[in-house]
Design an enzyme around this catalytic site. Sequence first.
Site, PDB file in Angstrom:
ATOM      1  N   HIS A 330      45.640  42.297  35.387  1.00 54.41           N
ATOM      2  CA  HIS A 330      46.875  42.925  35.873  1.00 54.41           C
ATOM      3  C   HIS A 330      47.992  41.909  36.051  1.00 54.41           C
ATOM      4  O   HIS A 330      47.761  40.697  36.117  1.00 54.41           O
ATOM      5  CB  HIS A 330      46.618  43.663  37.188  1.00 54.41           C
ATOM      6  CG  HIS A 330      46.063  42.802  38.296  1.00 54.41           C
ATOM      7  ND1 HIS A 330      44.767  42.360  38.322  1.00 54.41           N
ATOM      8  CD2 HIS A 330      46.637  42.293  39.413  1.00 54.41           C
ATOM      9  CE1 HIS A 330      44.551  41.631  39.394  1.00 54.41           C
ATOM     10  NE2 HIS A 330      45.678  41.568  40.078  1.00 54.41           N
ATOM     11  N   GLU A 336      50.642  37.418  45.285  1.00 52.18           N
ATOM     12  CA  GLU A 336      49.349  37.497  45.969  1.00 52.18           C
ATOM     13  C   GLU A 336      48.833  36.108  46.324  1.00 52.18           C
ATOM     14  O   GLU A 336      48.819  35.216  45.485  1.00 52.18           O
ATOM     15  CB  GLU A 336      48.299  38.131  45.051  1.00 52.18           C
ATOM     16  CG  GLU A 336      48.711  39.450  44.440  1.00 52.18           C
ATOM     17  CD  GLU A 336      47.675  39.965  43.427  1.00 52.18           C
ATOM     18  OE1 GLU A 336      46.536  39.474  43.425  1.00 52.18           O
ATOM     19  OE2 GLU A 336      48.039  40.859  42.657  1.00 52.18           O
ATOM     20  N   TYR A 345      33.439  36.576  45.599  1.00 52.20           N
ATOM     21  CA  TYR A 345      34.412  37.636  45.278  1.00 52.20           C
ATOM     22  C   TYR A 345      34.066  38.218  43.913  1.00 52.20           C
ATOM     23  O   TYR A 345      33.756  37.465  42.978  1.00 52.20           O
ATOM     24  CB  TYR A 345      35.823  37.034  45.282  1.00 52.20           C
ATOM     25  CG  TYR A 345      36.914  38.022  44.961  1.00 52.20           C
ATOM     26  CD1 TYR A 345      37.046  39.195  45.701  1.00 52.20           C
ATOM     27  CD2 TYR A 345      37.814  37.785  43.923  1.00 52.20           C
ATOM     28  CE1 TYR A 345      38.050  40.103  45.399  1.00 52.20           C
ATOM     29  CE2 TYR A 345      38.821  38.694  43.628  1.00 52.20           C
ATOM     30  CZ  TYR A 345      38.932  39.846  44.372  1.00 52.20           C
ATOM     31  OH  TYR A 345      39.924  40.753  44.087  1.00 52.20           O
ATOM     32  N   HIS A 360      48.704  34.020  42.891  1.00 50.61           N
ATOM     33  CA  HIS A 360      49.124  34.656  41.643  1.00 50.61           C
ATOM     34  C   HIS A 360      50.454  35.325  41.935  1.00 50.61           C
ATOM     35  O   HIS A 360      50.506  36.323  42.657  1.00 50.61           O
ATOM     36  CB  HIS A 360      48.072  35.675  41.175  1.00 50.61           C
ATOM     37  CG  HIS A 360      46.707  35.071  40.981  1.00 50.61           C
ATOM     38  ND1 HIS A 360      45.575  35.584  41.572  1.00 50.61           N
ATOM     39  CD2 HIS A 360      46.315  33.981  40.288  1.00 50.61           C
ATOM     40  CE1 HIS A 360      44.522  34.834  41.222  1.00 50.61           C
ATOM     41  NE2 HIS A 360      44.943  33.861  40.449  1.00 50.61           N
ATOM     42  N   HIS A 366      46.608  37.834  35.683  1.00 54.81           N
ATOM     43  CA  HIS A 366      45.343  37.331  36.242  1.00 54.81           C
ATOM     44  C   HIS A 366      44.330  38.471  36.253  1.00 54.81           C
ATOM     45  O   HIS A 366      44.591  39.552  35.761  1.00 54.81           O
ATOM     46  CB  HIS A 366      45.553  36.707  37.623  1.00 54.81           C
ATOM     47  CG  HIS A 366      46.070  37.645  38.665  1.00 54.81           C
ATOM     48  ND1 HIS A 366      47.367  38.092  38.699  1.00 54.81           N
ATOM     49  CD2 HIS A 366      45.460  38.243  39.711  1.00 54.81           C
ATOM     50  CE1 HIS A 366      47.537  38.894  39.724  1.00 54.81           C
ATOM     51  NE2 HIS A 366      46.394  39.025  40.351  1.00 54.81           N
TER      52      HIS A 366
HETATM   53  O1  LIG Z   1      43.900  39.716  42.009  1.00 59.92           O
HETATM   54  C1  LIG Z   1      43.007  40.093  42.766  1.00 59.92           C
HETATM   55  O2  LIG Z   1      41.823  39.782  42.626  1.00 59.92           O
HETATM   56  C2  LIG Z   1      43.347  41.072  43.889  1.00 59.92           C
HETATM   57  C3  LIG Z   1      43.311  42.450  43.381  1.00 59.92           C
HETATM   58  C4  LIG Z   1      42.173  43.187  43.504  1.00 59.92           C
HETATM   59  C5  LIG Z   1      42.094  44.455  42.977  1.00 59.92           C
HETATM   60  O3  LIG Z   1      40.984  45.160  43.168  1.00 59.92           O
HETATM   61  C6  LIG Z   1      43.160  44.978  42.289  1.00 59.92           C
HETATM   62  C7  LIG Z   1      44.337  44.246  42.173  1.00 59.92           C
HETATM   63  C8  LIG Z   1      44.410  42.981  42.721  1.00 59.92           C
HETATM   64  O4  LIG Z   1      45.528  42.258  42.654  1.00 59.92           O
HETATM   65 FE   LIG Z   2      45.800  40.445  41.785  1.00 61.86          FE
END
Ligand SMILES: O=C(O)Cc1cc(O)ccc1O
Ligand SMILES: [Fe+2]
Length: 431
Positions: A330, A336, A345, A360, A366
Amino acid sequence: MVKQTGYMSGFGNEFATEALAGTLPDGRNSPQRVAHGLYAEQISGTAFTAPRNSNRRTWTYRIRPAAMHGKFTPFTQAHFHNDFGQGPVTPEQLRWSPMPMPASKVDFIEGLFTMGGNGSPAAGSGIGIHLYSANADMSGRYFYNADGEMLIVPQQGRLVICTELGVLEVTPQEVAVIPRGIRFKVNLPDRESRGYVCENFGAFLRLPDLGPIGSNGLAQPRDFLTPCASYEDQEGDFELVAKFQGHLWRADIGHSPLDVVGWHGNHVPYKYDLRKFNTIGSISFDHPDPSIFLVLHSPSDTPGVGNLDFVVFGPRILAMQDTFRPPWFHRNIASECMGLIHGAYDAKAEGFAPGGCSIHNCMTGHGPDAATFEKASQADTTKPDYIRDTMAFMFESRHVIRPSQQAMDAAHRQAEYIECWAGLEKHFKPA
Ligand SMILES: O=C(O)Cc1cc(O)ccc1O
Ligand SMILES: [Fe+2]
């Protein structure tokens, strides 16, 4: 030493508590003479005229007024500040290993290390993101932050946060919020502690609306705990450290400022156990947006857009069928910063360690690393996945998180982080 005397439950409540019976005035806030020879002092956390549902103030009944201390001079702690810089900022994906424990004796304030942030205390919006690692109690040192509230997320080692309004004992997987201006000191019962701190310069954190989820779910108001009144009646050569407009100041103080014998109000510290979060997810298909993991929200002046969103990825069961179950690839308008308190994680097979963090920023691509992508693309989605041992979180903000120079230069920065996506294979077969 301030004694722990228990907690009161509820979020945003009007609490009333006294460590000595008969302290609180009846039916008024500022009688001509306060019981037990105390002084009355109001602490306003919002404008006097803020709407009732977002108005925060606390009346304290204390041994001495907060005005009593020496002159302020700069306090040298070069690593804790809000100088996020004005120049170019890299859009690169950034990640850090855990910060090492200090080699010499360092208390909570001395151990704070600014990673980045946005906005400013002067603007009244934005956030500061910091790590801390500490191995000494704040003995004879007290602190307050005039710039914003502090969301404290220990990752290793408990914190005993003695505040003007009472004592919070905070273990990893619990978080604490100390409101703007409230004086406190931090003791370390496990001798060492490290974790994360997010300063919020904007509107105070609150529980999000639940919309179609209904009247229960996510973080429940009764699981938030505010300490009962307790006080120190102590004289000595102490120090009051203030964070004011992005920098630290110190003043001599001849007594403990944690001298509030009784108080009432709603501008209060609180703690919350993240393991009590009622996680909601998809029971059909697709990985939902992480807004369903929202614990606390600081609104901005644009409806639905957060100055700060505190989001938690705790234990959960993934049952979505014919779905790529981990977080998708995404790019977001929001920026973030993630941390890991416990376990692993689910978007990162390796390199994201408890105590580490990543940034990010706006529109930076990412998502799952190559190992996670390959595994989750092949997994059997007819059966549920039990994600048990995990507690990751995100500080999410509408504005770009500008990393500090010291964070970019830090030895614990993972300079080759972007390599975690380098191994993603080309699978495209047009025929
Ligand atoms: O980047 C990440 O890991 C955090 C994140 C988790 C998710 O489930 C959906 C979008 C998001 O940014
Ligand atoms: Fe994210």
